[in-house]
Design a protein around this motif. Structure first.
Motif, short mmCIF file in Angstrom:
data_model
loop_
_atom_site.label_atom_id
_atom_site.label_comp_id
_atom_site.label_asym_id
_atom_site.label_seq_id
_atom_site.Cartn_x
_atom_site.Cartn_y
_atom_site.Cartn_z
N LYS A 1 -4.82 56.40 49.62
CA LYS A 1 -3.67 57.21 49.99
C LYS A 1 -2.55 56.97 49.00
O LYS A 1 -2.55 55.99 48.26
N ASN A 2 -1.59 57.87 49.00
CA ASN A 2 -0.41 57.71 48.15
C ASN A 2 0.48 56.60 48.70
O ASN A 2 0.25 56.08 49.80
N ARG A 3 1.53 56.28 47.95
CA ARG A 3 2.46 55.22 48.39
C ARG A 3 3.03 55.51 49.76
O ARG A 3 3.28 54.61 50.54
N SER A 4 3.25 56.76 50.05
CA SER A 4 3.83 57.13 51.34
C SER A 4 2.76 57.29 52.42
O SER A 4 3.03 57.83 53.48
N HIS A 5 1.56 56.79 52.13
CA HIS A 5 0.43 56.85 53.05
C HIS A 5 -0.01 58.29 53.36
O HIS A 5 -0.58 58.55 54.41
N SER A 6 0.28 59.18 52.46
CA SER A 6 -0.21 60.55 52.61
C SER A 6 -1.52 60.69 51.85
O SER A 6 -1.83 59.89 50.97
N TRP A 7 -2.30 61.69 52.21
CA TRP A 7 -3.59 61.91 51.58
C TRP A 7 -3.41 62.31 50.13
O TRP A 7 -2.49 63.04 49.78
N ARG A 8 -4.33 61.89 49.29
CA ARG A 8 -4.37 62.33 47.90
C ARG A 8 -5.31 63.53 47.82
O ARG A 8 -6.51 63.40 47.99
N LEU A 9 -4.74 64.68 47.58
CA LEU A 9 -5.55 65.88 47.47
C LEU A 9 -6.40 65.80 46.21
O LEU A 9 -5.93 65.36 45.16
#
Length: 185
Positions: A123-131
């Protein structure tokens, strides 16, 4: 119905046919059930279809476009629709897998394979998914198709049989079919 067996099931279906459903209705429903079973098999079990097989499946099962969607039933106006002008060298044309429509609007449909990755690992730093790059490119592609079609639709366009396409286009919708639900965790 699934809990009914043998003569009880036949009796129930016969009563349904006599009261509310025609023989044609039952044939359509059973054909759609078979179509959905094939869809599931090729999507989750065998996983052996390439993009042309998926295009053929959707071209034959046009009823899929319209169920559970926020608009009326769509019909295919043109397969592999060239929605942009072609460069002089024939390159850089923008093609949509399907141009669909009803009497009041058009919709562009772009198909990608079910095994197309939707996300990258982690995941990204902000804990969002990496598309995934495949998803980002597919979204860019369908948006380019939409922009090109908005311009080209103001002209008279013809289907593969030479018939003029009469559907109006104003802010066409776009459908991207990509990946599988089991990729979303």
């Amino acid at each position: 119905i699934a809990n009914l067996h043998g003569d009880d099931r036949i009796s129930f279906l016969e009563k349904m046919r006599e009261s509310a459903l025609t023989r044609q209705d039952l044939d359509i429903l059973s054909g759609r059930k078979d179509g959905l079973a094939l869809f599931h098999k090729k999507l989750y079990v065998e996983k052996d279809w390439k993009e042309p097989q998926w295009q053929q499946f959707f071209a034959e099962k046009t009823w899929i476009f319209g169920y559970g969607l926020d608009y009326r039933f769509l019909s295919i106006l043109q397969k592999e629709a060239a929605v942009s002008d072609v460069d002089l060298d024939g390159k850089n044309t923008v093609n949509s897998d399907f141009l669909m429509g009803s009497t009041d609007f058009t919709v562009l449909v772009e198909l990608k394979r079910p095994d197309t990755l939707l996300f990258e690992e982690g995941k990204n730093r902000s804990h969002s998914w990496r598309l995934s790059q495949y998803l980002v490119h597919a979204v860019s592609q369908i948006l380019a198709q939409k922009a090109a079609w908005e311009l080209k639709s103001s002209q008279t366009n013809y289907d593969e049989n030479g018939n003029p396409i009469s559907q109006k286009t104003s802010d066409p919708k776009a459908i991207l079919i990509i990946g599988r639900k089991d990729q979303i965790a």
